[in-house]
Design a protein around this motif. Sequence first.
Motif, PDB file in Angstrom:
ATOM      1  N   ALA A  81       8.944  -9.963   0.180  1.00 61.25           N
ATOM      2  CA  ALA A  81       9.992  -8.699  -0.148  1.00 61.25           C
ATOM      3  C   ALA A  81       9.039  -7.718  -0.749  1.00 61.25           C
ATOM      4  N   VAL A  82       9.554  -6.301  -0.232  1.00 60.45           N
ATOM      5  CA  VAL A  82       8.785  -5.037  -0.485  1.00 60.45           C
ATOM      6  C   VAL A  82       9.590  -4.031  -1.106  1.00 60.45           C
ATOM      7  N   GLY A  83       9.169  -3.642  -2.284  1.00 68.76           N
ATOM      8  CA  GLY A  83       9.995  -2.587  -2.943  1.00 68.76           C
ATOM      9  C   GLY A  83       9.206  -1.385  -2.647  1.00 68.76           C
ATOM     10  N   ASN A  84       9.967  -0.249  -2.306  1.00 68.39           N
ATOM     11  CA  ASN A  84       9.411   1.204  -1.806  1.00 68.39           C
ATOM     12  C   ASN A  84       9.934   2.268  -2.454  1.00 68.39           C
ATOM     13  N   ASP A  85       9.096   3.235  -2.327  1.00 68.02           N
ATOM     14  CA  ASP A  85       9.486   4.344  -3.259  1.00 68.02           C
ATOM     15  C   ASP A  85       9.930   5.529  -1.770  1.00 68.02           C
ATOM     16  N   GLY A  86      11.121   5.806  -1.915  1.00 68.12           N
ATOM     17  CA  GLY A  86      11.406   6.833  -0.818  1.00 68.12           C
ATOM     18  C   GLY A  86      11.739   6.277   0.542  1.00 68.12           C
ATOM     19  N   SER A  87      12.182   5.049   0.627  1.00 65.22           N
ATOM     20  CA  SER A  87      12.638   4.456   1.779  1.00 65.22           C
ATOM     21  C   SER A  87      13.076   2.902   1.579  1.00 65.22           C
ATOM     22  N   PRO A 103      15.911  -4.619   6.391  1.00 56.55           N
ATOM     23  CA  PRO A 103      16.118  -3.861   5.170  1.00 56.55           C
ATOM     24  C   PRO A 103      17.360  -4.271   4.108  1.00 56.55           C
ATOM     25  N   LEU A 104      17.048  -4.051   2.973  1.00 58.12           N
ATOM     26  CA  LEU A 104      18.273  -4.730   1.866  1.00 58.12           C
ATOM     27  C   LEU A 104      19.269  -3.661   1.925  1.00 58.12           C
ATOM     28  N   THR A 105      19.075  -2.315   1.972  1.00 59.96           N
ATOM     29  CA  THR A 105      20.086  -1.226   1.757  1.00 59.96           C
ATOM     30  C   THR A 105      19.695  -0.197   2.700  1.00 59.96           C
ATOM     31  N   GLU A 106      20.677   0.827   2.640  1.00 63.67           N
ATOM     32  CA  GLU A 106      20.656   2.024   3.507  1.00 63.67           C
ATOM     33  C   GLU A 106      20.075   3.209   2.534  1.00 63.67           C
ATOM     34  N   GLU A 107      19.633   2.743   1.220  1.00 66.65           N
ATOM     35  CA  GLU A 107      19.165   4.092   0.543  1.00 66.65           C
ATOM     36  C   GLU A 107      17.865   3.900   0.441  1.00 66.65           C
ATOM     37  N   ASP A 108      17.271   5.090  -0.029  1.00 68.06           N
ATOM     38  CA  ASP A 108      15.948   5.494  -0.396  1.00 68.06           C
ATOM     39  C   ASP A 108      15.703   5.235  -1.922  1.00 68.06           C
ATOM     40  N   LEU A 109      15.256   4.471  -2.355  1.00 67.25           N
ATOM     41  CA  LEU A 109      15.062   4.291  -3.918  1.00 67.25           C
ATOM     42  C   LEU A 109      13.730   4.473  -4.354  1.00 67.25           C
ATOM     43  N   ALA A 110      13.404   4.316  -5.589  1.00 66.58           N
ATOM     44  CA  ALA A 110      12.107   4.429  -6.066  1.00 66.58           C
ATOM     45  C   ALA A 110      11.777   3.128  -6.818  1.00 66.58           C
ATOM     46  N   THR A 111      11.722   2.102  -6.216  1.00 69.67           N
ATOM     47  CA  THR A 111      11.532   0.652  -6.751  1.00 69.67           C
ATOM     48  C   THR A 111      10.316   0.246  -7.091  1.00 69.67           C
ATOM     49  N   ALA A 146       4.345  -2.290   9.437  1.00 67.82           N
ATOM     50  CA  ALA A 146       3.411  -1.291  10.180  1.00 67.82           C
ATOM     51  C   ALA A 146       3.842   0.218   9.660  1.00 67.82           C
ATOM     52  N   GLU A 147       5.062   0.317   9.027  1.00 66.69           N
ATOM     53  CA  GLU A 147       5.582   1.892   8.296  1.00 66.69           C
ATOM     54  C   GLU A 147       4.732   2.297   7.411  1.00 66.69           C
ATOM     55  N   PRO A 148       4.079   3.308   7.394  1.00 66.20           N
ATOM     56  CA  PRO A 148       3.133   4.072   6.441  1.00 66.20           C
ATOM     57  C   PRO A 148       4.237   4.351   5.344  1.00 66.20           C
ATOM     58  N   THR A 149       4.769   3.354   4.481  1.00 62.37           N
ATOM     59  CA  THR A 149       5.551   3.869   3.522  1.00 62.37           C
ATOM     60  C   THR A 149       4.825   3.696   2.315  1.00 62.37           C
ATOM     61  N   ASP A 150       5.483   4.370   1.077  1.00 63.39           N
ATOM     62  CA  ASP A 150       4.890   4.082  -0.230  1.00 63.39           C
ATOM     63  C   ASP A 150       5.329   2.954  -0.852  1.00 63.39           C
ATOM     64  N   SER A 151       4.834   1.697  -0.598  1.00 57.55           N
ATOM     65  CA  SER A 151       5.219   0.578  -1.243  1.00 57.55           C
ATOM     66  C   SER A 151       4.724   0.404  -2.730  1.00 57.55           C
ATOM     67  N   PHE A 152       5.408  -0.023  -3.707  1.00 57.52           N
ATOM     68  CA  PHE A 152       5.197  -0.103  -4.827  1.00 57.52           C
ATOM     69  C   PHE A 152       5.019  -1.347  -5.665  1.00 57.52           C
ATOM     70  N   SER A 153       5.873  -2.353  -4.735  1.00 57.86           N
ATOM     71  CA  SER A 153       5.913  -3.693  -5.361  1.00 57.86           C
ATOM     72  C   SER A 153       6.072  -4.579  -4.353  1.00 57.86           C
ATOM     73  N   ILE A 154       5.564  -6.028  -4.444  1.00 60.40           N
ATOM     74  CA  ILE A 154       5.905  -7.003  -3.550  1.00 60.40           C
ATOM     75  C   ILE A 154       5.733  -8.362  -4.133  1.00 60.40           C
ATOM     76  N   THR A 155       6.755  -9.119  -3.561  1.00 56.34           N
ATOM     77  CA  THR A 155       6.831 -10.491  -3.919  1.00 56.34           C
ATOM     78  C   THR A 155       7.106 -11.353  -2.889  1.00 56.34           C
ATOM     79  N   ASN A 179       0.903  -1.191  -0.018  1.00 52.74           N
ATOM     80  CA  ASN A 179      -0.169   0.142   0.049  1.00 52.74           C
ATOM     81  C   ASN A 179       0.876   1.352  -0.046  1.00 52.74           C
ATOM     82  N   ILE A 180       0.294   2.386  -0.228  1.00 56.12           N
ATOM     83  CA  ILE A 180       0.883   3.643  -0.297  1.00 56.12           C
ATOM     84  C   ILE A 180       0.614   4.338   0.690  1.00 56.12           C
ATOM     85  N   GLY A 181       1.287   4.912   1.724  1.00 53.49           N
ATOM     86  CA  GLY A 181       1.167   5.585   2.587  1.00 53.49           C
ATOM     87  C   GLY A 181       0.278   5.139   3.902  1.00 53.49           C
TER      88      GLY A 181
END
Length: 374
Positions: free
Chosen positions: A308-314, A332-340, A286-295, A262-264
């Motif tokens: 595994a969840v791909g996020n935008d901005g986290s 967390p896979l990385t310490e980067e905030d990506l647009a996945t 539980a984090e209100p992240t912008d999640s764009f993809s899931i597998t 979910n987004i937000g």
Amino acid sequence: MQRKALVYLFVLVGFFSINTRAQEFGFRSSGRLILGTYTERTASVAAGDLDGDGDMDLVVANGRHWPGQNRIFFNNGRGIFTVERPLGTTRATTYATELADLDNDGDLDIAVGNDMAPNTLFFNDGKGNFTQKKGFGQDYAPTRNLSLADLDQDGDIDILITNRGQPNEICLNDGAGNFTENLEFGSKEDSTIDVEVADMDGDGDPDLILANRDAQPNYVYLNDGALGFGEKIPFGTGKDNTRSVSVADVDQDGLQDILLANIGEPNVICFGSKENPFTRTVVFDAEPTDSFSITVADFNQDGAMDVAVGNDGSANTVFLNLGKGMPWEAIPLTEEDLATYDIITADLNQDGLPDLIEANSDALNRYYLNRIEK
């Protein structure tokens, strides 16, 4: 020379940003485990053995709202992609790509979904060489995702198209890779962004699981066995901004569950049930992240399906299933905030473990080899 140095520095930064806990768990990436040094508007990635040599190759879809060059990366058998070819000669606003044997000749073909541009098909000669053929679906529609499945159960693969803000489409295959018969699914008003195909009611035919954006209800559309989808079951809160869905038996009760990105708002699981399907839910993120993809996959080989969840901005995150859908451990896979825009699993280095591949917009497309001890 200066440009090469900057690219090399960028790759090194990517190497050192891998999360320590992810490495401890078993996921490994580096400046070598990337799909070229491109920073394109990548929206989708698909995996399959395209050249018939027994390992998993990758197709990267680029563009979104801007024309981009789609690319094929060929695996050298060890999980390293040392050969790349462009997919086609025309750049388009590509949002999605999926692989399947569409013409029933024994090899994997490629379907490409474009935003407000004609969708395209590429047929394989069995060696990873592709010829572009006539497309499928509406010529100019806001395509966001594709799913490939034998929906009418006639032995060939059909194509489902999600068109955000326009009718969604089922394109039926005539057995030779021609898609001239189209049906609509869902509502014309749906902002459908993703669709999965699975038998959700145990009657032996494939049903549709729709993720809708813009605070619209999500639905499972039940198949009557003859491509009739008149009966539907809601899932989620009814006003989610769902970006992606996946299906798996998370609690190991023999029934399919639905996982929502979910987004937000928190990401949740809606559990299957014979009496009240998808009304029992649990939050796994539980984090209100912008999640764009899931597998989903069994990443740690303990018999339970992980996420595994791909996020935008986290940070993109793996969630380990420590029981039967509860509790969960976030890594967390990385310490980067990506647009996945897409995250998928495939065994890239042929060790029997599911690896992870990211489709990142305006960043390197990276993959992670799973080194967990079985």
